[in-house]
Motif scaffolding. Structure first.
Motif, PDB file in Angstrom:
ATOM      1  N   PRO A   1       0.808  -1.222   0.000  1.00 27.79           N
ATOM      2  CA  PRO A   1       0.000   0.000   0.000  1.00 27.79           C
ATOM      3  C   PRO A   1       0.846   1.279   0.000  1.00 27.79           C
ATOM      4  O   PRO A   1       0.369   2.323  -0.423  1.00 27.79           O
ATOM      5  N   GLU A   2       2.086   1.191   0.437  1.00 27.12           N
ATOM      6  CA  GLU A   2       2.961   2.363   0.489  1.00 27.12           C
ATOM      7  C   GLU A   2       3.678   2.646  -0.834  1.00 27.12           C
ATOM      8  O   GLU A   2       4.342   3.670  -0.969  1.00 27.12           O
TER       9      GLU A   2
ATOM     10  N   LEU B   1      -2.233  -4.949 -10.801  1.00 30.91           N
ATOM     11  CA  LEU B   1      -1.209  -5.271  -9.829  1.00 30.91           C
ATOM     12  C   LEU B   1      -1.861  -5.431  -8.457  1.00 30.91           C
ATOM     13  O   LEU B   1      -2.429  -4.471  -7.925  1.00 30.91           O
ATOM     14  N   PRO B   2      -1.801  -6.639  -7.886  1.00 34.70           N
ATOM     15  CA  PRO B   2      -2.370  -6.847  -6.550  1.00 34.70           C
ATOM     16  C   PRO B   2      -1.586  -6.068  -5.494  1.00 34.70           C
ATOM     17  O   PRO B   2      -0.361  -5.986  -5.549  1.00 34.70           O
ATOM     18  N   ILE B   3      -2.306  -5.504  -4.542  1.00 36.27           N
ATOM     19  CA  ILE B   3      -1.697  -4.790  -3.422  1.00 36.27           C
ATOM     20  C   ILE B   3      -1.833  -5.702  -2.203  1.00 36.27           C
ATOM     21  O   ILE B   3      -2.941  -6.086  -1.819  1.00 36.27           O
ATOM     22  N   VAL B   4      -0.675  -6.032  -1.603  1.00 37.66           N
ATOM     23  CA  VAL B   4      -0.640  -6.997  -0.511  1.00 37.66           C
ATOM     24  C   VAL B   4      -0.027  -6.355   0.728  1.00 37.66           C
ATOM     25  O   VAL B   4       0.990  -5.669   0.647  1.00 37.66           O
ATOM     26  N   GLU B   5      -0.673  -6.587   1.876  1.00 36.74           N
ATOM     27  CA  GLU B   5      -0.161  -6.097   3.154  1.00 36.74           C
ATOM     28  C   GLU B   5      -0.228  -7.237   4.162  1.00 36.74           C
ATOM     29  O   GLU B   5      -1.274  -7.871   4.327  1.00 36.74           O
ATOM     30  N   ASN B   6       0.889  -7.496   4.810  1.00 36.81           N
ATOM     31  CA  ASN B   6       0.982  -8.583   5.798  1.00 36.81           C
ATOM     32  C   ASN B   6       0.516  -9.915   5.218  1.00 36.81           C
ATOM     33  O   ASN B   6      -0.172 -10.691   5.880  1.00 36.81           O
TER      34      ASN B   6
END
Length: 68
Positions: free
Chosen positions: A10-11, A29-34
């Motif tokens: 996300p950053e 483009l997938p955005i992945v966090e943790n």
């Protein structure tokens, strides 16, 4: 389908997202966090974001008031 999916966080800046998508010739483009999917950015999303950016002429600060 591909087994090696490119992702971003996300950053990640708009500039970096656009560069990665252009370099790898991908449309989403997938955005992945943790380790979890939190969103997907498409080329259309980037176009919308770039279209709303205010262009400031060289030599002027974004807060300059020309009185017009």
């Amino acid at each position: 389908m591909t087994t090696r999916v490119l992702t971003a966080s996300p950053e990640t800046s708009l500039r970096d997202l656009a560069a990665k998508m252009e370099r790898k010739h991908i449309k989403r483009l997938p955005i992945v966090e943790n380790g979890k999917l939190v969103g997907i950015v498409s080329r259309a999303n980037l176009m919308q974001a770039f279209a709303t950016i205010e262009v400031v002429p060289a030599g002027k600060a974004a807060t300059d008031d020309t009185g017009l």
